[in-house]
Motif scaffolding. Sequence first.
Motif, short mmCIF file in Angstrom:
data_model
loop_
_atom_site.label_atom_id
_atom_site.label_comp_id
_atom_site.label_asym_id
_atom_site.label_seq_id
_atom_site.Cartn_x
_atom_site.Cartn_y
_atom_site.Cartn_z
N GLY A 71 -12.53 3.55 -60.36
CA GLY A 71 -11.63 2.67 -61.11
C GLY A 71 -10.59 2.06 -60.19
N GLN A 72 -10.08 2.82 -59.22
CA GLN A 72 -9.11 2.27 -58.29
C GLN A 72 -9.72 1.19 -57.40
OE1 GLN A 72 -7.53 5.62 -56.22
NE2 GLN A 72 -6.36 6.42 -58.01
N ASN A 73 -10.94 1.45 -56.88
CA ASN A 73 -11.62 0.46 -56.03
C ASN A 73 -11.89 -0.81 -56.81
OD1 ASN A 73 -11.59 2.29 -53.95
ND2 ASN A 73 -13.68 3.07 -54.33
N LYS A 127 -20.39 24.89 -62.67
CA LYS A 127 -20.49 23.71 -63.53
C LYS A 127 -19.13 23.05 -63.71
CE LYS A 127 -23.13 21.04 -66.03
NZ LYS A 127 -24.24 20.31 -65.41
N ILE A 128 -18.07 23.87 -63.79
CA ILE A 128 -16.72 23.32 -63.94
C ILE A 128 -16.34 22.50 -62.70
CG2 ILE A 128 -14.28 23.96 -64.12
CD1 ILE A 128 -15.16 26.37 -65.75
N GLU A 129 -16.68 23.03 -61.50
CA GLU A 129 -16.37 22.31 -60.25
C GLU A 129 -17.11 20.98 -60.20
OE1 GLU A 129 -16.56 23.03 -55.41
OE2 GLU A 129 -17.16 24.61 -56.82
N GLU A 130 -18.35 21.00 -60.71
CA GLU A 130 -19.14 19.77 -60.74
C GLU A 130 -18.51 18.73 -61.65
OE1 GLU A 130 -23.61 18.31 -62.11
OE2 GLU A 130 -23.20 20.44 -61.76
N CYS A 131 -18.01 19.16 -62.80
CA CYS A 131 -17.35 18.23 -63.73
C CYS A 131 -16.07 17.67 -63.13
CB CYS A 131 -17.05 18.96 -65.03
SG CYS A 131 -18.52 19.44 -65.96
N ALA A 163 -16.90 14.99 -60.66
CA ALA A 163 -17.30 13.76 -61.34
C ALA A 163 -16.08 13.01 -61.85
CB ALA A 163 -18.24 14.10 -62.49
N ARG A 164 -15.07 13.74 -62.32
CA ARG A 164 -13.85 13.08 -62.80
C ARG A 164 -13.15 12.36 -61.66
NH1 ARG A 164 -8.66 14.06 -62.68
NH2 ARG A 164 -8.95 16.07 -61.65
N LYS A 165 -13.07 12.98 -60.47
CA LYS A 165 -12.42 12.35 -59.33
C LYS A 165 -13.16 11.10 -58.89
CE LYS A 165 -10.36 16.59 -57.47
NZ LYS A 165 -10.33 17.54 -56.33
#
Length: 254
Positions: A247-249, A232-236, A239-241
Motif C-alpha cells: 500500500g505504501q509503494n 501460522k500466526i507468524e505467517e499471517c 502477510a499483513r506487513k
Amino acid sequence: MSLKMMIAAMEAVVGNSTSKLVLVKLADNANDKGECWPSYETIARVCECSVKTAQRHISKLEEMGLIEKTLRPGKQGNQSNLYKITIHNKGRQSDAPRGDKMTLPPRQNDATPSDNLTPPPSVKMTPESVTLEPVITEPVIESLSQCVGFSIESLNRFVLHRKRIKKPMDHEAVKLLADKIIGLANQGQNVTELINDSIIAGYPTIYAKNPPATKPALTHAEATTSSKGPAKIEECENARKLREQYGQNKKVAA
C-alpha cells in the motif's frame, strides 16, 4: 398396628378406592380399640393424595359410620384428630345375611375395656401431630402438594424461623413463597435442603443454588491461536506487513 382392625378394614365394603386406602391407613395406626391420631398431612402423604382430598374421604367414612372423629384441643390450638374405627359395629352388609352381624373372634392378647390405651387429649405422643401456622392456608397446601418429596412441615419451620428473626410472614408472603418453592422444584432444586440452609444461615428467604460453572467458550482469536499454532500466526503477521508495504509503494508510485 392392630391386626384385628387391619382385617376389618381390608374386608370392609367402602365403594371408593381412595376411601378404602384412607381407612386402611387409619387401621394401620390404630390400637386394638380402633383408636389412632395421625395428622391430615401424614394420611395424605401415605395415600399419595392432597390434604383436602384426605379430609373429604375421612368425612365420607365418618358419614358411612365406619369411623368416628373427635377433636383434640391443645395449648396451641387443635392437634391431630382422634379417630376410632367402628367397622365392627357396622358389619359387612354386603356379605353377612340379613339380620346377622359380623363379629371377629376375640384374641387372648386383646386389651380389656378397662385398659387405658388412649393418650390424654392434650399430650402429643407422635411427631406426626404438627400444628401449622395460621398463615399457611389450604390453597397453599393444595398447591404445594404437586412438589414431589416436599413436606408442608418444611414450610411451617421456615414460617416459624421468620418469627424468630422478627420478620413474620402474612398470608400473601406465604403464597409468594409457595410459588417460589414450586418454581425452584421445577428447576430440579432440592427445596427442603434450600429451606434448611436458609434457616441455618438466618436468611429471610430461600435462594437457589448456582449450577456448576462451565468453561467459557473460546474467542475467535483464542480459537485461531489454539488451532493454527505459532507458525501460522507468524505467517499471517508477515502477510499483513507485505500488504502494508504494498500500500505504501502504491502511494509513492501515484
